[in-house]
Design a protein around this motif. Structure first.
Motif, short mmCIF file in Angstrom:
data_model
loop_
_atom_site.label_atom_id
_atom_site.label_comp_id
_atom_site.label_asym_id
_atom_site.label_seq_id
_atom_site.Cartn_x
_atom_site.Cartn_y
_atom_site.Cartn_z
N ALA A 174 45.08 -29.43 -34.43
CA ALA A 174 45.75 -28.40 -35.23
C ALA A 174 46.27 -27.27 -34.34
O ALA A 174 45.55 -26.75 -33.48
N ALA A 175 47.55 -26.95 -34.53
CA ALA A 175 48.15 -25.86 -33.76
C ALA A 175 47.78 -24.52 -34.40
O ALA A 175 47.66 -24.43 -35.62
N GLN A 176 47.59 -23.52 -33.57
CA GLN A 176 47.27 -22.19 -34.10
C GLN A 176 48.50 -21.29 -34.13
O GLN A 176 48.50 -20.23 -34.71
N ARG A 177 49.54 -21.74 -33.41
CA ARG A 177 50.84 -21.07 -33.55
C ARG A 177 51.91 -22.15 -33.54
O ARG A 177 51.63 -23.32 -33.23
N THR A 178 53.13 -21.78 -33.90
CA THR A 178 54.17 -22.80 -34.05
C THR A 178 54.40 -23.55 -32.74
O THR A 178 54.57 -22.94 -31.68
N ARG A 179 54.36 -24.86 -32.84
CA ARG A 179 54.41 -25.75 -31.67
C ARG A 179 55.65 -26.64 -31.79
O ARG A 179 55.83 -27.35 -32.78
N TYR A 180 56.50 -26.60 -30.74
CA TYR A 180 57.72 -27.41 -30.75
C TYR A 180 57.64 -28.53 -29.72
O TYR A 180 57.15 -28.32 -28.60
N SER A 181 58.15 -29.70 -30.10
CA SER A 181 58.17 -30.83 -29.18
C SER A 181 59.32 -31.75 -29.54
O SER A 181 59.96 -31.58 -30.59
N ILE A 182 59.57 -32.71 -28.68
CA ILE A 182 60.51 -33.79 -29.00
C ILE A 182 59.75 -35.10 -28.83
O ILE A 182 59.31 -35.42 -27.72
N ALA A 183 59.56 -35.83 -29.92
CA ALA A 183 58.93 -37.14 -29.85
C ALA A 183 60.03 -38.19 -29.87
O ALA A 183 61.01 -38.06 -30.61
N GLY A 184 59.89 -39.21 -29.03
CA GLY A 184 60.93 -40.24 -28.98
C GLY A 184 60.36 -41.61 -28.66
O GLY A 184 59.22 -41.72 -28.19
N TRP A 185 61.15 -42.63 -28.92
CA TRP A 185 60.71 -44.01 -28.71
C TRP A 185 61.83 -44.86 -28.14
O TRP A 185 62.94 -44.89 -28.68
N PHE A 186 61.49 -45.57 -27.07
CA PHE A 186 62.37 -46.62 -26.58
C PHE A 186 62.05 -47.87 -27.37
O PHE A 186 60.87 -48.19 -27.60
N ARG A 187 63.08 -48.56 -27.76
CA ARG A 187 62.89 -49.75 -28.60
C ARG A 187 63.48 -50.99 -27.94
O ARG A 187 64.44 -50.90 -27.17
N VAL A 188 62.90 -52.11 -28.27
CA VAL A 188 63.49 -53.38 -27.86
C VAL A 188 64.39 -53.85 -29.00
O VAL A 188 64.26 -53.41 -30.14
N ASN A 189 65.29 -54.75 -28.67
CA ASN A 189 66.22 -55.26 -29.66
C ASN A 189 65.57 -56.45 -30.37
O ASN A 189 64.73 -57.11 -29.82
N GLY A 190 65.98 -56.70 -31.57
CA GLY A 190 65.48 -57.88 -32.27
C GLY A 190 64.98 -57.50 -33.64
O GLY A 190 64.53 -56.39 -33.87
#
Ligand code: AKG
Ligand code: FE2
Length: 223
Positions: free
Chosen positions: A197-213
């Motif tokens: 749990a964050a105690q103050r506002t927390r910014y991030s970028i979540a990302g995913w590399f994907r395979v094809n199919g």
């Protein structure tokens, strides 16, 4: 040429291979994850922070879990809000361009056949968390490699919001402070993790590399 960012922050398509990519590939081969402070050009990190903090509340929506559409239930699992990145914004475009470099570098080194990349900003308001989970189940998702990039200046221990990374025996093997410039890369289907749990506002970028199919005639899991 992107407007509003210093030239030094630009990621040229032909940029020389970063030694960082070797570190990432080695980390993935070894432990399945890697934590890198100051991974991206600082000017780009700052531009991304400016971008995410300039977005109004209406730009975000509550994050979901997998195919679940039961947001009441989801609230016990995660309580962050998200906004997908696109190429219309210069800072977002540069971030995606950097990840494209990483995609190619990983494919050259590890032959993972990474096909594309998707990413969203995440905003954890005070009290928000994401319980222990893995990002993908083998054979049920195209997501194979996860990235998390943090945008928080001066983050202290007491601010909470740390990323816990778990090992095979359920022990915490890494506790990551979500500090501006830190990048975490890990295998999506084998690295359990959790956001305290964050105690103050927390910014991030979540990302995913994907395979094809396609999986069950479905190309991608729904966002
Ligand atoms: O923000 C983090 O530290 C991790 C987020 C996460 O696990 C996810 O979005 O799947
Ligand atoms: Fe995750």
């Amino acid at each position: 040429m992107y407007e509003g960012l210093p030239v030094s922050a630009e990621i040229a398509a032909s940029s020389v291979e970063l030694p960082l990519f070797d570190v990432i590939a080695d980390g993935l081969t070894g432990r399945g994850f890697v934590v890198l402070p100051l991974a991206l050009p600082p000017a780009l990190s700052e531009a991304l922070l400016l971008r995410v903090t300039s977005l109004g509340d209406e730009a975000f929506r509550r994050a979901g879990v997998g195919r679940e559409r039961d947001f009441q239930l989801n609230r016990f699992v995660r309580s962050d809000e998200i906004r997908w990145l696109g190429s219309a914004d210069p800072a977002e475009a540069q971030y995606l361009a950097w990840m494209e470099q990483l995609r190619q570098a990983i494919n050259r080194r590890l032959f993972m056949g990474l096909f594309d990349y998707e990413a969203h900003f995440a905003r954890y308001l005070p009290g928000a968390f994401y319980k222990k989970h893995i990002d993908a189940f083998k054979g049920r998702s195209n997501r194979v490699l996860s990235t998390v990039f943090y945008l928080n200046g001066g983050w202290q221990e007491a601010d909470g919001g740390q990323l816990l990374i778990y090992g095979d025996d359920d022990s915490v093997v890494s506790k990551v402070t979500p500090l501006m410039g830190t990048l975490v890369v890990f295998l999506s289907d084998s690295v359990p993790h959790e956001v305290l749990a964050a105690q103050r506002t927390r910014y991030s970028i979540a990302g995913w590399f994907r395979v094809n199919g396609s999986i069950n005639a479905q190309i991608d899991p729904p966002r």
